[in-house]
Design a protein around this motif. Structure first.
Motif: not given
Length: 156
Positions: A150-153, A13-18, A114-118
């Motif tokens: 959690h990281f959503a603006r 997913t893409v997160l709304d935080a650096d 940022s991009y988070l992969e799991w």
């Protein structure tokens, strides 16, 4: 003789935080457990001398409503690549063995995101109830959404 059922999951997913802000938070697996199990985790503790700065480090958490004890270990952390690998150290729920890695990457055209992969590999216990396996795998697949939220603006 057949092996135990194994599942491979991959989420992103893409997160709304650096990336640095995200990594500052998710490099601590205790915070990740609290985010992805919000409302269903009653305790999260380092065990056997474990700590945020020690790798490997063991930790336990207890899931409600049945007080199921989950014992895991941070097996690796790479600060440069912003990745963390963890695994089970004892069977829990319907899982015999589990290893996972999450990684935070930069979004090249937007440094504020940022991009988070799991990725995860899950081996279930022999004779596991298929409904229980489906429920656990579904919960795991949803955890990326909980981190994203959690990281959503906040909306203005």
């Amino acid at each position: 003789m057949a092996g135990k059922p194994t599942y491979k999951l991959y989420s992103s997913t893409v997160l709304d935080a650096d990336p640095d802000s995200v990594w500052d938070e998710v490099r601590d697996v205790m915070k990740v457990v609290k985010i992805v199990f919000e409302g269903v985790v009653s305790s999260v503790d380092w065990t056997e001398g474990g700590s945020l700065d020690r790798v490997p480090s063991r930790y336990d958490f207890t899931l409600l409503p049945n007080d199921d004890l989950v014992r895991q270990e941070v097996a690796g952390r790479n600060e440069v690549e912003r990745s963390l690998t963890y695994r089970t150290v004892a069977p829990a729920l319907c899982i015999a063995h589990y290893v996972a890695t999450y990684r935070v990457r930069e979004v090249s055209n937007d440094p504020t995101r940022s991009y988070l992969e799991w990725s995860r590999e899950v081996e279930t216990v022999e004779g596991a109830d298929p409904e229980a396996v489906d429920a656990v795998l579904g919960m795991m697949e949803n955890q990326i959404n909980l981190l994203r939220d959690h990281f959503a603006r906040p909306e203005n």
